[in-house]
Design a protein around this motif. Structure first.
Motif, PDB file in Angstrom:
ATOM      1  N   GLY A 136      81.447  52.554  -6.755  1.00  0.00           N
ATOM      2  CA  GLY A 136      81.258  53.832  -5.788  1.00  0.00           C
ATOM      3  C   GLY A 136      80.312  53.483  -4.787  1.00  0.00           C
ATOM      4  N   THR A 137      79.478  52.453  -4.895  1.00  0.00           N
ATOM      5  CA  THR A 137      78.276  52.254  -3.749  1.00  0.00           C
ATOM      6  C   THR A 137      78.897  51.957  -2.423  1.00  0.00           C
ATOM      7  N   ARG A 138      78.391  52.809  -1.488  1.00  0.00           N
ATOM      8  CA  ARG A 138      78.686  52.838  -0.149  1.00  0.00           C
ATOM      9  C   ARG A 138      78.069  51.463   0.747  1.00  0.00           C
ATOM     10  N   THR A 139      78.622  50.738   1.278  1.00  0.00           N
ATOM     11  CA  THR A 139      77.888  49.383   2.092  1.00  0.00           C
ATOM     12  C   THR A 139      78.190  49.953   3.476  1.00  0.00           C
ATOM     13  N   PRO A 140      77.136  50.114   4.419  1.00  0.00           N
ATOM     14  CA  PRO A 140      77.146  50.134   5.982  1.00  0.00           C
ATOM     15  C   PRO A 140      78.031  48.954   6.366  1.00  0.00           C
ATOM     16  N   HIS A 141      78.878  49.435   7.589  1.00  0.00           N
ATOM     17  CA  HIS A 141      79.559  48.225   8.369  1.00  0.00           C
ATOM     18  C   HIS A 141      79.565  48.606   9.843  1.00  0.00           C
ATOM     19  N   ASP A 142      78.923  47.725  10.552  1.00  0.00           N
ATOM     20  CA  ASP A 142      78.630  48.146  12.067  1.00  0.00           C
ATOM     21  C   ASP A 142      79.972  48.331  12.908  1.00  0.00           C
ATOM     22  N   GLN A 159      78.069  60.216  -6.366  1.00  0.00           N
ATOM     23  CA  GLN A 159      76.951  59.686  -6.057  1.00  0.00           C
ATOM     24  C   GLN A 159      76.395  60.593  -4.840  1.00  0.00           C
ATOM     25  N   ILE A 160      77.303  60.972  -3.936  1.00  0.00           N
ATOM     26  CA  ILE A 160      76.780  61.713  -2.653  1.00  0.00           C
ATOM     27  C   ILE A 160      76.828  63.005  -2.974  1.00  0.00           C
ATOM     28  N   ASP A 161      77.216  63.514  -4.339  1.00  0.00           N
ATOM     29  CA  ASP A 161      76.985  64.868  -4.748  1.00  0.00           C
ATOM     30  C   ASP A 161      78.304  65.890  -4.022  1.00  0.00           C
ATOM     31  N   GLU A 162      79.628  65.183  -3.628  1.00  0.00           N
ATOM     32  CA  GLU A 162      80.629  65.910  -3.008  1.00  0.00           C
ATOM     33  C   GLU A 162      81.794  66.214  -3.788  1.00  0.00           C
TER      34      GLU A 162
END
Length: 367
Positions: A9-15, A294-297
């Motif tokens: 579930g970890t979110r990885t940024p991507h330009d 993880q983002i409490d949503e």
């Protein structure tokens, strides 16, 4: 391979991908989660109904919900989608009820929806046969002047969906030829679920499927097909390019078919259990739920509500199929042509005469 959500579930940024998703809200993300839960419940119930003899066949999309919900929601209303026979999540995203899909697999419906109104082609059983249709439709859009105008409500593209096995069919290569030659506004979207019935992808190709289109000059990319956000973003980018008149694109969505190829298949004869367990840990529904936590949503109440709705949908499907009357077999001849056709009418009359003998036999038995 492009990925935004890791299996945990970890979110990885991507330009490049992040700007495409910048408008998404928490409600949108929860909506995608609900979509995947709902379509999985419908899928599992359809398998049960086939085992009960209520469907002639069922092709499960279990495990491929992320690839399908992402791609389905990436399309605009005016885009035309061309599926195979396993795109149940795409159908859901386009507003096609699972009941309609089950009627098709029960053998009492040719399609069940108006392809022009919903902008979604009928399911295609013949592997690869829909890709030339998709390219031809795209070439028609060019001639209609609805490609590359700069108007977001006018510009239109075609999304052609198929599996890894279909990508080995000659029709796909022929479609690449025409799409590249005429720069047709088509996005080829292949869900690589690792198995073409019992043939693994490693036997089908010595290079990633994403490289197949490059010999035709069609740009391609590979995306994590169990990552609904990455599938959404990459498909939107590809469709935007096609609509703008930049030509075709190819996407390989790397996913896994957790169930059998169809209900007539037994994957235990060719597929190792360890492989299934490995991919189960990459489940697209679990992945998005972990991210939302993880983002409490998302909370337990919302998860439970989705599960309840999914159960209710499965029960509606169950009762719908069990209570469905068989149609008049003579309707087989309806809507073959827009106008009456003498050969069809001749065949209709011959078939009606054939059916009448059974009615006569039934009346005699009753007397």
């Amino acid at each position: 391979m492009l990925q935004l959500l890791a299996p945990d579930g970890t979110r990885t940024p991507h330009d490049e991908l992040d700007p495409v998703l910048a408008h998404l809200t928490a409600d949108d993300l929860r909506g995608y989660y609900r979509d995947m839960v709902m379509i999985r419940a419908a899928d599992l119930e359809a398998t049960s109904l086939q085992r009960q003899g209520q469907l002639g066949l069922w092709a499960s999309a279990l495990g491929q919900e992320g690839a399908q919900i992402g791609a389905g929601h990436a399309a605009r209303t005016q885009d035309y989608l061309v599926p195979t026979y396993r795109e149940h999540g795409v159908a859901w995203a386009r507003g096609i009820e699972p009941m309609t899909l089950l009627e098709l697999f029960r053998g009492i419906s040719h399609c069940g929806w108006d392809p022009f109104a919903i902008r979604t082609h009928p399911y295609m059983i013949v592997l690869g046969a829909q890709t030339p249709h998709a390219v031809g439709y795209g070439m028609g859009l060019q001639r209609d002047g609805v490609v590359g105008t700069g108007d977001v409500d006018t510009d239109t593209a075609v999304l052609a969906l198929f599996g890894d096995g279909t990508s080995s069919e000659g029709e796909v290569s022929e479609s690449f030829t025409f799409a590249a030659s005429f720069q047709a506004p088509v996005v080829f979207y292949s869900q690589n679920n690792q198995w073409a019935i019992s043939v693994p992808t490693s036997v089908q190709t010595r290079v990633p499927l994403a490289q197949r289109s490059r010999g035709w000059g069609i740009p391609s990319l590979r995306v994590d097909g169990n990552d609904v956000l990455a599938c959404l973003a990459t498909t939107r980018i590809a469709l935007d390019a096609a609509r703008a008149g930049e030509g075709p694109r190819f996407i390989e969505a790397l996913t896994y078919r957790m169930a059998a190829h169809t209900t007539s298949d037994d994957p235990t004869r060719y597929r190792p259990r360890a492989e299934e367990e490995e991919w189960a840990a990459k489940d697209p529904i679990l992945r998005l739920r972990l991210h939302l936590q993880q983002i409490d949503e998302i909370d337990d109440a919302y998860i439970a509500r989705c599960d309840e709705e999914a159960h209710d949908l499965a029960m509606r499907l169950h009762h719908h199929i069990h209570e469905m009357p068989d149609p008049d077999p003579r309707t087989l001849f309806d809507d073959v042509y827009a106008e009456p056709h003498p050969l069809v009418e001749e065949e209709r009359a011959a078939y009606a005469q054939y059916l009448s003998q059974f009615e006569d036999d039934a009346e005699g038995a009753a007397r």
